[in-house]
Design an enzyme around this catalytic site. Sequence first.
Site, PDB file in Angstrom:
ATOM      1  CG  ASP A 127       3.461  -2.924  -9.377  1.00  0.00           C
ATOM      2  OD1 ASP A 127       4.002  -2.662  -8.281  1.00  0.00           O
ATOM      3  OD2 ASP A 127       2.226  -2.948  -9.540  1.00  0.00           O
ATOM      4  CD  GLN A 182      -0.404  -7.294   2.056  1.00  0.00           C
ATOM      5  OE1 GLN A 182      -0.583  -8.466   2.394  1.00  0.00           O
ATOM      6  NE2 GLN A 182      -1.401  -6.437   1.945  1.00  0.00           N
ATOM      7  CD  GLU A 236      -2.912  -1.208   2.286  1.00  0.00           C
ATOM      8  OE1 GLU A 236      -3.854  -0.435   2.515  1.00  0.00           O
ATOM      9  OE2 GLU A 236      -2.611  -2.169   3.037  1.00  0.00           O
ATOM     10  NE  ARG A 280      -4.347  -2.326  -1.335  1.00  0.00           N
ATOM     11  CZ  ARG A 280      -3.151  -2.802  -1.634  1.00  0.00           C
ATOM     12  NH1 ARG A 280      -2.468  -2.341  -2.648  1.00  0.00           N
ATOM     13  NH2 ARG A 280      -2.629  -3.756  -0.905  1.00  0.00           N
ATOM     14  CB  THR A 305      -0.876   4.578  -7.261  1.00  0.00           C
ATOM     15  OG1 THR A 305      -1.587   3.766  -6.327  1.00  0.00           O
ATOM     16  CG2 THR A 305      -1.682   5.811  -7.572  1.00  0.00           C
TER      17      THR A 305
END
Length: 386
Positions: free
Chosen positions: A208, A212, A44, A178, A49
């Site tokens: 990308d 996590q 996150e 998201r 993005t």
Amino acid sequence: MHLLPCVKKYDEKQSHSKQIDREIKQWIKSYNDAIKLLLLGTGESGKTTIIKQMKILHIQGFTPSERLEKIRHIRNNIHEAIYEIVRNMSPLSVALQNPKNVQSQQFILQLGEEYPEEYNEAYFDHVRALWRDRGVRECFRRANEYQLIDSAEYFLDRIDLVAKTDYMPTDADILRCRQKTTGIQKIEFKVKVPKSMHGGVQEFWMFDVGGQRGERKKWIQVFEGIHAIWFLVACSDFEQTLREDNSQNRLKESLDLFEDVWQSRFLLEAGVIVFLNKQDLLESKISQGKSIAPYFPQYSTFNDSGDEYTRTKLFIRKLFVDLTKNRVKRNVRECQAERFVVSEAVRARECYFHFTTATDTDNVRTVFRDVHQMILTHMLTSIGVY
Ligand SMILES: Nc1nc2c(ncn2[C@@H]2O[C@H](COP(=O)(O)OP(=O)(O)OP(=O)(O)O)[C@@H](O)[C@H]2O)c(=O)[nH]1
Ligand SMILES: [Mg+2]
């Protein structure tokens, strides 16, 4: 007698110039090769993005079918947000302000964290009623005490638009949507090189990865041949814990991860650019009176001028800058030769910092232009043009 040395000199000159020709060809080849960028950072932090922004800025944006595909994900974001807020009211001892909303609360709780099969008008009426409730807002205000997606407020505020049967997501909506990344994604795009930098077109490959903890073991697969790392930091996360480990502060995790990346011997050749991201959310949290001091006690002795937001962002930058100055942690099993290479390379490395808001296309356009210019200058300097 005189001729021989001359001929020899001529031969030497010729072979020297052939060698230069070969080197120039090699330089041009490597200049024309794609620049490979790898986005890294915790979950996150904003990596995907940035990929979406590259699509908007350099690959003609989103097609109508891609936009249609996002509708379901955006509605799922709304469900995830309202469910998490409502579910955490009882543990946080927050009551509904309007008892009439109990029915809506029960409706959402019964649906659970699974996404509804259908998002109908009755569903959206329940969500609307809850989002108007002051108790729900109070629980939302305490979102750092549980796990809530960053775009909760953005989509819940736009529920009337998102509920429409002919709803078509805008670029801004897609940037806010998201979806956790698993595995490795790659996009390719071309960017014009300014005439002042010798013109032409530069190809980029951007990778990308999922940020996590469980995803990070896959990263090493893409370390080979990377020219630059863009390391994303969610600066506004200073008072939140990790989704995958609620005993760990998110900003501390980002610092630990950055230290690992900076010191990784597989990435010593890559340039490192840190995107101190989510500046909009950081500014908004500070303006609501939240402070980084309880989570990072060193902040109280940080002497820098400016308002509270400016001091906080500069303090966060300093935390990362300090890590680039630390001596390399050496693995005792590494051989002597590797140690030498590590320390030599680290001494020559520079780390660049940018304050960013990844959801803001104008901001990313400017930052990308700066970073592109920097990479080109670096490449042209390294081939001796500057
Ligand atoms: N307001 C705001 N939201 C942001 C910013 N950057 C990212 N977001 C939002 O934060 C959420 C997470 O962003 P992602 O790009 O999915 O994060 P990620 O680093 O790819 O996460 P993983 O795939 O789990 O590693 C998304 O809802 C984004 O819209 C920002 O600068 N400002
Ligand atoms: Mg992602």
